[in-house]
Each structure stands twice: as structure tokens, then as C-alpha cells.
Design an enzyme around this catalytic site. Structure first.
Site, PDB file in Angstrom:
ATOM      1  N   SER A   1       0.839  -1.366   0.099  1.00 37.32           N
ATOM      2  CA  SER A   1      -0.014   0.022  -0.218  1.00 37.32           C
ATOM      3  C   SER A   1       1.049   1.139   0.186  1.00 37.32           C
ATOM      4  O   SER A   1       2.424   1.201   0.318  1.00 37.32           O
ATOM      5  CB  SER A   1      -1.273   0.329   1.201  1.00 37.32           C
ATOM      6  OG  SER A   1      -1.268   0.843   1.308  1.00 37.32           O
TER       7      SER A   1
ATOM      8  N   TYR B   1      -2.451  -0.612  11.002  1.00 41.71           N
ATOM      9  CA  TYR B   1      -2.311  -1.026   9.595  1.00 41.71           C
ATOM     10  C   TYR B   1      -1.339  -0.708   8.769  1.00 41.71           C
ATOM     11  O   TYR B   1      -0.017  -1.871   8.378  1.00 41.71           O
ATOM     12  CB  TYR B   1      -3.662  -1.175   8.530  1.00 41.71           C
ATOM     13  CG  TYR B   1      -3.765  -1.204   7.562  1.00 41.71           C
ATOM     14  CD1 TYR B   1      -3.938  -2.690   6.616  1.00 41.71           C
ATOM     15  CD2 TYR B   1      -3.415  -0.245   6.934  1.00 41.71           C
ATOM     16  CE1 TYR B   1      -3.831  -2.844   5.762  1.00 41.71           C
ATOM     17  CE2 TYR B   1      -3.527  -0.095   4.725  1.00 41.71           C
ATOM     18  CZ  TYR B   1      -3.666  -1.954   4.576  1.00 41.71           C
ATOM     19  OH  TYR B   1      -4.136  -1.806   3.852  1.00 41.71           O
TER      20      TYR B   1
ATOM     21  N   LYS C   1       2.428  -2.284   6.842  1.00 41.09           N
ATOM     22  CA  LYS C   1       2.304  -2.339   5.918  1.00 41.09           C
ATOM     23  C   LYS C   1       4.236  -1.678   5.789  1.00 41.09           C
ATOM     24  O   LYS C   1       4.555  -2.026   5.251  1.00 41.09           O
ATOM     25  CB  LYS C   1       1.765  -1.655   5.007  1.00 41.09           C
ATOM     26  CG  LYS C   1       0.274  -1.809   4.927  1.00 41.09           C
ATOM     27  CD  LYS C   1       0.159  -3.333   4.049  1.00 41.09           C
ATOM     28  CE  LYS C   1      -1.787  -3.081   3.773  1.00 41.09           C
ATOM     29  NZ  LYS C   1      -1.066  -5.168   2.736  1.00 41.09           N
TER      30      LYS C   1
END
Length: 335
Positions: free
Chosen positions: A140, A153, A157
Site C-alpha cells: 500500500s 495497519y 505495511k
């Protein structure tokens, strides 16, 4: 690589994973589908078969390394040697750091980061002795630039990016024909924003611009076909986010502090009981969320940036030719 590849996709029951699995099915590949939810897995398997591929759905929580290892054994017994392993499964939360507890952070990291580690280890144990195979990490723009309300999150990542870079260096050092690459995605129109656990008063949404998950699937297939690339950036917003953070991270801090809360919520009220942190998003009988979320009317199906990334060799040649012609013209004018 054979015409009918054996492909493993984690988080395959919905969203990007569902679109990726369906895309490999359309190539006629043998696709192993890993996820927690039985109904979503069954529907994903039907999608793959309808597209022209072979499907093996397996109920697995990637946070459990032993379960992932057992799944890898079963996949090779039923489908043959794994050619491609796509790490994609995740869980998340939309909440300020102060409104989360340690168990929630641990769960998100165990699935969203360690799930990639477990999948990669299972793949390497099988690919390295054969000296072939490709591992794709779904990343991402948030692997480069964190945003408010998604601390766990974003941290996961970031960790995946570091893990990928270390592994890539090690494989290059060994002269291995096993490859690893990472596909950095923009905001996607997936059911994620109905699954995510949230403490916010309004319903979650991705930060616009929003792209359809089939675009991610296209990028993943291209990454598998060009495994030498260390990573792929998908969407102009991904490029802008990554480059903007390199140039002015402090300015982005202030911009996101001002806009990041509102940009991740719609005007609709939020159901506080929603979320797939501790249970599958398709836990209720007959539930299948599919690949798309509820933002079809706002989502882009294409990306000029992805096209440019896929054709960067030709574009570089054109740019180089134009530069050479310009320099030659300059030299001639000076004579």
C-alpha cells in the site's frame, strides 16, 4: 513457468484477494484460496472455476504458522509445486491509538504482517530447493506514508516493506531464481470498509481517489510476469503519496491531521458491532461480500500510471530518444 501455474492467494474470500484469484483463474491457473470465511471461500472458488481455472479453497487463519504450513502441504499434494504465492490477507481498525488496546494491535500485526511472514516461509521452504518461484506481497502507499486512525495497519505495511527488502537482498546474494516483489496499492473499492473495526461515529470509507480491485489484480499478474522488479506502484495517488512524503513529510503530517479524520468517514452512521478483527467478515451463513465494496459509482477502473509502469521500458526508450535528439539538435545549432 508452466502454462498452468499453481498460485496461492491469501485473503482470497473477498476484496483484492478475490479479484486476484479470479484473475489467475482467467489465465487457466490452478488457484489455492486461503481465508477464514467458508462462504466467501466457496464463492471465490466458484468465481475461479467460472473464469476457467482450477480452485482449491482452504479455511486458514494466516496468523497461525502451523496452519499455513499444513495448507502448503495440502496444496502441493492436490495441485502440484507452488509457482506463485500472493500474500494479501489482513485485518485492520479505524480508531485513534488511544482508543485501541494491546490485544487489537497484536491481532492486526499477527495477521497483516506475520501472516505475510508465515506465507513467505512456507513458500520459501518449497521454492528454494526447486530454485524457482515468485512471492508477491500486496502492499500500500501506506507502507511509505502512515495516516491517522490506521496506526496498526500502517505499521504492518511498513514492516512488510522492510521484510520484503531484506528478503530480496538475501535472494540476490544467493543468486536464487526465487523472486520477491511488492505491489503498492492506492485506496481500493473493497468490502474492507464494511469489515474494519471502527470506533468512529460515521461509516468508514477509503481516502479518495478510489480504484477498482481488478486494477490490483492486473498489477499482480504483471508483477508475476516481471518478477525482477522490486516493486510496482499502482495509481497516481500512490505515486503522489510516496513522492510527497519524501519531499515534505512534515507538511503531510499537518495536512493529514486536518483532513485525515473526515476523509475516512462518510456521512452515514456506523455500526459499532461491525468488523472482522476477531471473526470472518462472512461469518453469517450465506454471506459473500465479493470483490467490490459499496463505492462502484466513485471507483476508477483504469490507471494511466499503471499503464506507464507496465510500459516503462518503452517509455524510457522514447524519452531517451527524445533527449538524444534534443541534445543532437543543440550541438548542431552551436556549430
Amino acid at each position: 513457468m508452466s502454462d498452468r501455474r499453481v498460485v496461492v492467494v491469501t485473503g482470497a474470500s473477498g476484496g483484492v484477494g478475490r479479484a486476484v484469484a479470479r484473475g489467475f483463474g482467467a489465465c487457466g491457473d490452478r488457484v489455492a484460496l486461503l481465508a477464514r470465511g467458508d462462504d466467501g471461500l466457496a464463492a471465490a472458488a466458484r468465481d475461479v472455476r467460472h473464469a476457467g481455472g482450477e480452485a482449491v479453497p482452504l479455511t486458514v487463519d494466516v496468523a497461525d504458522p502451523d496452519a499455513v504450513e499444513r495448507a502448503a502441504d495440502e496444496i502441493e499434494e492436490r495441485l502440484g509445486p507452488v509457482d506463485v504465492w500472493v500474500n494479501n490477507a489482513f485485518v485492520g481498525a479505524l480508531a485513534p491509538v488511544a482508543e485501541m488496546d494491546a490485544a487489537e494491535f497484536r491481532r492486526i500485526v499477527e495477521v497483516t504482517y506475520l501472516g505475510y511472514v508465515h506465507g513467505t516461509l512456507a513458500a520459501l521452504r518449497r521454492m528454494r530447493p526447486r530454485d524457482r518461484g515468485t512471492i508477491v506481497h500486496i502492499g500500500s502507499a501506506l507502507a511509505y506514508r502512515a495516516i491517522p486512525l490506521q496506526s496498526a495497519y500502517c505499521a504492518a505495511k511498513h514492516a512488510i516493506k522492510g521484510f520484503h527488502e531484506s528478503l530480496r537482498c538475501e535472494l540476490l546474494h544467493a543468486g536464487s531464481n526465487v523472486h520477491t516483489t511488492m505491489v503498492q496499492l492506492p485506496a481500493m473499492n473493497t468490502p474492507q470498509f464494511d469489515w474494519v473495526r471502527s470506533t468512529m461515529p460515521r461509516r468508514p470509507q477509503p481516502v479518495p481517489p478510489i480504484y477498482q480491485p481488478e486494477l490490483a489484480a492486473e498489477a499482480v499478474r504483471h508483477a508475476v510476469e516481471h518478477p525482477g522488479r522490486r516493486e510496482f506502484w499502482v495509481g497516481g495517488s500512490t505515486v503522489g503519496t510516496i513522492l510527497g512524503n519524501r519531499i515534505a513529510p512534515g507538511l503531510l503530517d499537518r495536512y493529514l491531521a486536518r483532513t485525515g479524520f473526515g476523509a475516512q468517514q462518510t456521512d452515514e452512521p456506523h455500526d459499532p458491532d461491525a468488523g472482522n478483527l476477531w471473526r470472518p467478515g462472512d461469518e453469517a451463513p450465506g454471506t459473500d461480500h465479493g470483490a467490490h465494496g459499496r463505492f462502484d459509482d466513485r471507483a476508477h477502473a483504469g490507471s494511466p500510471q499503471l499503464w506507464a509502469s507496465r510500459h516503462r521500458g518503452g517509455l524510457a526508450a522514447v524519452a531517451g530518444g527524445a533527449l538524444a535528439a534534443g541534445l543532437l539538435g543543440l550541438v548542431r545549432r552551436r556549430r
